[in-house]
Write an enzyme that holds these catalytic residues in place. Sequence first.
Site, PDB file in Angstrom:
ATOM      1  N   SER A   1      -2.955   1.369  -8.960  1.00  0.00           N
ATOM      2  CA  SER A   1      -4.070   1.150  -9.893  1.00  0.00           C
ATOM      3  C   SER A   1      -3.758   1.605 -11.317  1.00  0.00           C
ATOM      4  CB  SER A   1      -5.351   1.815  -9.366  1.00  0.00           C
ATOM      5  OG  SER A   1      -5.722   1.254  -8.128  1.00  0.00           O
TER       6      SER A   1
ATOM      7  N   ASN B   1       4.826  -6.005 -10.083  1.00  0.00           N
ATOM      8  CA  ASN B   1       4.924  -6.489  -8.706  1.00  0.00           C
ATOM      9  C   ASN B   1       3.800  -7.501  -8.486  1.00  0.00           C
ATOM     10  OD1 ASN B   1       4.960  -6.864  -5.954  1.00  0.00           O
ATOM     11  ND2 ASN B   1       4.369  -4.771  -5.416  1.00  0.00           N
TER      12      ASN B   1
ATOM     13  N   GLY C   1      -4.190  -0.779  -5.294  1.00  0.00           N
ATOM     14  CA  GLY C   1      -5.188  -1.856  -5.237  1.00  0.00           C
ATOM     15  C   GLY C   1      -6.607  -1.364  -5.008  1.00  0.00           C
TER      16      GLY C   1
ATOM     17  N   HIS D   1       8.002  -0.979  -0.023  1.00  0.00           N
ATOM     18  CA  HIS D   1       6.617  -0.966  -0.501  1.00  0.00           C
ATOM     19  C   HIS D   1       5.691  -0.656   0.684  1.00  0.00           C
ATOM     20  CE1 HIS D   1       2.769  -2.267  -2.061  1.00  0.00           C
ATOM     21  NE2 HIS D   1       3.296  -2.077  -3.266  1.00  0.00           N
TER      22      HIS D   1
ATOM     23  N   LYS E   1       3.277  -9.413  -6.040  1.00  0.00           N
ATOM     24  CA  LYS E   1       2.907  -9.575  -4.630  1.00  0.00           C
ATOM     25  C   LYS E   1       2.830 -11.082  -4.301  1.00  0.00           C
ATOM     26  CE  LYS E   1       0.863  -5.074  -4.828  1.00  0.00           C
ATOM     27  NZ  LYS E   1      -0.125  -4.117  -4.341  1.00  0.00           N
TER      28      LYS E   1
ATOM     29  N   GLU F   1       2.982  -1.873   1.595  1.00  0.00           N
ATOM     30  CA  GLU F   1       2.463  -3.036   2.321  1.00  0.00           C
ATOM     31  C   GLU F   1       3.477  -3.527   3.347  1.00  0.00           C
ATOM     32  OE1 GLU F   1       1.410  -5.234  -1.195  1.00  0.00           O
ATOM     33  OE2 GLU F   1      -0.131  -3.730  -1.590  1.00  0.00           O
TER      34      GLU F   1
ATOM     35  N   GLU G   1       4.189   5.875  -4.996  1.00  0.00           N
ATOM     36  CA  GLU G   1       2.947   5.099  -4.917  1.00  0.00           C
ATOM     37  C   GLU G   1       2.056   5.674  -3.824  1.00  0.00           C
ATOM     38  OE1 GLU G   1       3.615   0.903  -6.714  1.00  0.00           O
ATOM     39  OE2 GLU G   1       3.951   0.813  -4.569  1.00  0.00           O
TER      40      GLU G   1
END
Length: 254
Positions: free
Chosen positions: A217, A11, A177, A99, A13, A101, A171
Amino acid sequence: MAERQKIVAGNWKMNKTFQEAQDLLFDIADQLDERGKGDVNVIVCPPALYAELATDLAAENDFAVGVQNINDHESGAYTGEISAPMLASMGVEYAIIGHSERREYYKEADEFLARKVRVALEHDIVPIFCCGEVLEQRDAGKQNEVVKEQLEKALFNLEKEDFGKLVIAYEPVWAIGTGRTATPEQAQEMHAYIRKLISEKYDEEVAESTSILYGGSCKPSNAKGLFSQKDIDGGLIGGASLKADDFVELIHSF
Ligand code: PGA
Protein backbone atom coordinates in the site's frame (compact mmCIF):
# COMPACT_ATOMS: atom_id res chain seq x y z
CA MET A 1 28.89 -6.30 -5.76
CA ALA A 2 25.98 -4.12 -6.83
CA GLU A 3 25.80 -0.58 -5.47
CA ARG A 4 23.02 0.34 -3.09
CA GLN A 5 20.47 2.18 -5.20
CA LYS A 6 17.24 4.07 -4.89
CA ILE A 7 14.67 1.90 -6.66
CA VAL A 8 11.00 2.23 -7.54
CA ALA A 9 9.65 -1.00 -9.03
CA GLY A 10 6.10 -1.41 -10.30
CA ASN A 11 4.43 -4.78 -9.91
CA TRP A 12 1.44 -4.74 -12.24
CA LYS A 13 0.31 -8.22 -11.13
CA MET A 14 -2.32 -9.77 -13.45
CA ASN A 15 -3.67 -6.48 -14.83
CA LYS A 16 -3.98 -4.70 -18.18
CA THR A 17 -4.90 -5.85 -21.66
CA PHE A 18 -2.36 -5.36 -24.43
CA GLN A 19 -3.74 -1.96 -25.41
CA GLU A 20 -3.92 -0.80 -21.78
CA ALA A 21 -0.39 -2.03 -21.14
CA GLN A 22 0.86 -0.14 -24.16
CA ASP A 23 -0.92 3.05 -23.05
CA LEU A 24 0.49 2.81 -19.54
CA LEU A 25 4.03 2.17 -20.75
CA PHE A 26 3.88 5.12 -23.16
CA ASP A 27 2.45 7.32 -20.43
CA ILE A 28 5.24 6.35 -18.02
CA ALA A 29 7.88 6.89 -20.72
CA ASP A 30 6.46 10.34 -21.58
CA GLN A 31 6.31 11.44 -17.97
CA LEU A 32 9.84 10.22 -17.29
CA ASP A 33 10.96 12.15 -20.31
CA GLU A 34 9.29 15.27 -18.99
CA ARG A 35 10.08 15.02 -15.31
CA GLY A 36 13.25 12.92 -15.32
CA LYS A 37 13.97 10.34 -12.66
CA GLY A 38 17.02 11.67 -10.88
CA ASP A 39 19.21 8.91 -9.53
CA VAL A 40 16.32 6.47 -9.12
CA ASN A 41 16.44 3.09 -10.83
CA VAL A 42 12.95 2.65 -12.29
CA ILE A 43 11.79 -0.90 -12.92
CA VAL A 44 8.49 -1.86 -14.54
CA CYS A 45 7.23 -5.43 -14.04
CA PRO A 46 4.28 -6.04 -16.38
CA PRO A 47 2.89 -9.51 -17.06
CA ALA A 48 5.63 -11.49 -18.86
CA LEU A 49 3.46 -11.61 -21.97
CA TYR A 50 4.24 -7.92 -22.49
CA ALA A 51 7.98 -8.25 -21.90
CA GLU A 52 8.87 -7.51 -25.51
CA LEU A 53 6.62 -4.48 -25.64
CA ALA A 54 8.19 -3.20 -22.43
CA THR A 55 11.82 -3.93 -23.28
CA ASP A 56 11.44 -2.27 -26.70
CA LEU A 57 10.26 0.90 -25.00
CA ALA A 58 12.72 0.61 -22.14
CA ALA A 59 15.58 0.54 -24.62
CA GLU A 60 14.71 4.07 -25.75
CA ASN A 61 13.68 5.31 -22.34
CA ASP A 62 15.16 5.38 -18.93
CA PHE A 63 13.68 2.37 -17.19
CA ALA A 64 14.36 -1.33 -16.80
CA VAL A 65 12.00 -4.27 -17.18
CA GLY A 66 11.30 -7.06 -14.74
CA VAL A 67 8.88 -9.97 -14.54
CA GLN A 68 6.78 -11.14 -11.62
CA ASN A 69 7.89 -14.76 -11.54
CA ILE A 70 10.38 -17.12 -13.11
CA ASN A 71 10.55 -20.89 -13.47
CA ASP A 72 13.17 -22.77 -11.46
CA HIS A 73 14.37 -24.77 -14.51
CA GLU A 74 16.31 -23.60 -17.54
CA SER A 75 14.22 -25.36 -20.18
CA GLY A 76 12.26 -28.51 -20.82
CA ALA A 77 8.85 -30.09 -20.39
CA TYR A 78 7.24 -27.56 -18.04
CA THR A 79 4.00 -26.70 -19.81
CA GLY A 80 2.95 -23.10 -19.47
CA GLU A 81 6.14 -21.89 -17.84
CA ILE A 82 8.69 -19.23 -18.78
CA SER A 83 12.42 -19.63 -18.14
CA ALA A 84 15.22 -17.30 -17.13
CA PRO A 85 17.13 -17.74 -20.44
CA MET A 86 13.98 -16.84 -22.39
CA LEU A 87 13.42 -13.71 -20.33
CA ALA A 88 17.07 -12.72 -20.48
CA SER A 89 16.97 -13.08 -24.27
CA MET A 90 14.12 -10.53 -24.32
CA GLY A 91 16.11 -7.97 -22.38
CA VAL A 92 14.42 -8.60 -19.03
CA GLU A 93 16.77 -7.57 -16.21
CA TYR A 94 14.81 -8.26 -13.01
CA ALA A 95 12.46 -10.90 -11.62
CA ILE A 96 10.25 -10.63 -8.55
CA ILE A 97 10.72 -13.90 -6.67
CA GLY A 98 8.76 -15.07 -3.65
CA HIS A 99 5.93 -12.56 -3.74
CA SER A 100 3.45 -13.36 -0.98
CA GLU A 101 0.70 -14.01 -3.54
CA ARG A 102 2.83 -16.75 -5.08
CA ARG A 103 3.70 -18.10 -1.65
CA GLU A 104 0.04 -18.19 -0.68
CA TYR A 105 -1.84 -19.17 -3.87
CA TYR A 106 0.82 -21.35 -5.53
CA LYS A 107 2.37 -22.74 -2.37
CA GLU A 108 5.86 -21.58 -3.21
CA ALA A 109 8.14 -22.31 -0.28
CA ASP A 110 11.57 -20.91 0.47
CA GLU A 111 13.56 -23.99 -0.62
CA PHE A 112 11.85 -23.80 -4.02
CA LEU A 113 12.39 -20.04 -4.17
CA ALA A 114 16.09 -20.61 -3.53
CA ARG A 115 16.23 -22.51 -6.84
CA LYS A 116 14.47 -19.70 -8.69
CA VAL A 117 16.94 -17.20 -7.24
CA ARG A 118 19.87 -19.30 -8.44
CA VAL A 119 18.58 -19.81 -11.96
CA ALA A 120 17.82 -16.08 -12.28
CA LEU A 121 21.33 -15.13 -11.16
CA GLU A 122 22.88 -17.65 -13.53
CA HIS A 123 21.23 -15.77 -16.39
CA ASP A 124 22.05 -12.29 -15.12
CA ILE A 125 18.52 -11.55 -14.03
CA VAL A 126 18.48 -9.71 -10.72
CA PRO A 127 16.04 -11.26 -8.24
CA ILE A 128 13.83 -8.88 -6.28
CA PHE A 129 13.28 -11.26 -3.41
CA CYS A 130 10.14 -10.67 -1.34
CA CYS A 131 9.85 -11.48 2.34
CA GLY A 132 7.36 -10.52 5.02
CA GLU A 133 5.02 -11.77 7.70
CA VAL A 134 1.25 -12.24 7.75
CA LEU A 135 -0.94 -10.37 10.24
CA GLU A 136 -1.19 -13.25 12.69
CA GLN A 137 2.59 -13.43 12.89
CA ARG A 138 2.90 -9.65 13.37
CA ASP A 139 0.24 -9.73 16.10
CA ALA A 140 2.18 -12.50 17.83
CA GLY A 141 5.39 -10.43 17.60
CA LYS A 142 6.99 -13.05 15.36
CA GLN A 143 7.80 -10.85 12.34
CA ASN A 144 11.58 -10.92 12.84
CA GLU A 145 11.63 -14.68 13.25
CA VAL A 146 9.56 -15.18 10.10
CA VAL A 147 11.65 -12.89 7.91
CA LYS A 148 14.87 -14.38 9.26
CA GLU A 149 13.74 -17.87 8.32
CA GLN A 150 12.71 -16.75 4.81
CA LEU A 151 16.10 -15.17 4.20
CA GLU A 152 18.02 -18.07 5.70
CA LYS A 153 16.24 -20.70 3.62
CA ALA A 154 15.98 -18.85 0.31
CA LEU A 155 19.04 -16.61 0.18
CA PHE A 156 21.70 -17.29 2.78
CA ASN A 157 22.93 -20.36 0.91
CA LEU A 158 24.32 -18.02 -1.76
CA GLU A 159 27.97 -17.07 -2.02
CA LYS A 160 28.68 -13.51 -1.00
CA GLU A 161 29.30 -12.42 -4.58
CA ASP A 162 25.91 -13.67 -5.72
CA PHE A 163 24.06 -12.34 -2.70
CA GLY A 164 25.58 -8.96 -3.49
CA LYS A 165 23.59 -8.79 -6.74
CA LEU A 166 20.13 -9.16 -5.16
CA VAL A 167 17.46 -6.68 -4.29
CA ILE A 168 15.28 -7.43 -1.27
CA ALA A 169 11.69 -6.28 -0.80
CA TYR A 170 10.13 -6.32 2.65
CA GLU A 171 6.39 -6.65 2.14
CA PRO A 172 4.32 -7.21 5.25
CA VAL A 173 1.47 -9.30 3.86
CA TRP A 174 -1.13 -7.44 5.94
CA ALA A 175 -0.21 -4.25 4.10
CA ILE A 176 -0.45 -5.59 0.54
CA GLY A 177 -3.45 -4.27 -1.34
CA THR A 178 -5.20 -3.49 1.94
CA GLY A 179 -4.63 0.25 2.17
CA ARG A 180 -3.07 -0.44 5.56
CA THR A 181 0.58 0.63 5.23
CA ALA A 182 3.26 -0.20 7.74
CA THR A 183 4.30 2.96 9.56
CA PRO A 184 7.68 4.35 8.54
CA GLU A 185 8.94 3.27 11.97
CA GLN A 186 7.68 -0.30 11.62
CA ALA A 187 9.20 -0.58 8.15
CA GLN A 188 12.50 1.03 9.17
CA GLU A 189 12.78 -1.33 12.13
CA MET A 190 12.44 -4.38 9.88
CA HIS A 191 14.76 -3.00 7.22
CA ALA A 192 17.44 -2.34 9.83
CA TYR A 193 16.93 -5.87 11.14
CA ILE A 194 17.31 -7.34 7.63
CA ARG A 195 20.50 -5.34 7.14
CA LYS A 196 21.81 -6.64 10.46
CA LEU A 197 21.09 -10.24 9.40
CA ILE A 198 22.96 -9.68 6.14
CA SER A 199 25.88 -8.17 7.99
CA GLU A 200 26.03 -11.14 10.38
CA LYS A 201 25.81 -13.68 7.55
CA TYR A 202 28.12 -11.91 5.08
CA ASP A 203 29.68 -8.62 6.18
CA GLU A 204 29.01 -4.97 6.74
CA GLU A 205 29.96 -4.02 3.20
CA VAL A 206 27.42 -6.42 1.66
CA ALA A 207 24.75 -5.26 4.12
CA GLU A 208 25.36 -1.61 3.32
CA SER A 209 25.32 -2.15 -0.43
CA THR A 210 22.07 -4.19 -0.54
CA SER A 211 19.01 -2.29 -1.74
CA ILE A 212 16.01 -3.06 0.48
CA LEU A 213 12.60 -1.95 -0.78
CA TYR A 214 9.36 -1.57 1.13
CA GLY A 215 6.12 -2.87 -0.38
CA GLY A 216 2.52 -2.78 0.79
CA SER A 217 0.00 0.00 0.00
CA CYS A 218 2.81 2.40 -0.79
CA LYS A 219 1.45 5.44 -2.62
CA PRO A 220 2.30 9.10 -3.24
CA SER A 221 0.64 10.19 0.03
CA ASN A 222 2.79 7.97 2.26
CA ALA A 223 5.95 7.34 0.23
CA LYS A 224 8.02 10.28 1.47
CA GLY A 225 7.72 9.14 5.08
CA LEU A 226 8.84 5.66 4.11
CA PHE A 227 11.55 6.52 1.59
CA SER A 228 13.18 9.02 3.97
CA GLN A 229 14.01 6.24 6.43
CA LYS A 230 17.67 5.37 6.64
CA ASP A 231 17.34 1.73 5.63
CA ILE A 232 14.52 2.03 3.09
CA ASP A 233 15.89 2.32 -0.43
CA GLY A 234 12.61 2.61 -2.30
CA GLY A 235 9.44 0.69 -2.99
CA LEU A 236 7.87 -2.29 -4.70
CA ILE A 237 4.57 -0.83 -5.79
CA GLY A 238 1.41 -2.74 -6.68
CA GLY A 239 -1.83 -0.75 -7.03
CA ALA A 240 -0.19 2.65 -7.42
CA SER A 241 2.00 1.37 -10.29
CA LEU A 242 -1.08 0.96 -12.49
CA LYS A 243 -1.47 4.71 -12.92
CA ALA A 244 1.39 6.56 -14.59
CA ASP A 245 0.80 9.75 -12.55
CA ASP A 246 1.06 7.93 -9.23
CA PHE A 247 3.96 5.75 -10.31
CA VAL A 248 6.02 8.69 -11.57
CA GLU A 249 5.11 10.71 -8.47
CA LEU A 250 6.56 7.89 -6.37
CA ILE A 251 9.81 8.18 -8.30
CA HIS A 252 9.94 11.78 -7.10
CA SER A 253 9.17 10.94 -3.48
CA PHE A 254 12.71 10.51 -2.13
P1 PGA B 1 0.23 -2.91 -3.19
O1 PGA B 1 1.08 -4.21 -3.62
O2 PGA B 1 1.14 -1.73 -3.43
O3 PGA B 1 -0.96 -2.92 -4.08
O4 PGA B 1 -0.09 -3.08 -1.75
C1 PGA B 1 2.45 -4.31 -3.38
C2 PGA B 1 2.96 -5.64 -3.86
O5 PGA B 1 2.21 -6.63 -3.77
O6 PGA B 1 4.09 -5.75 -4.36
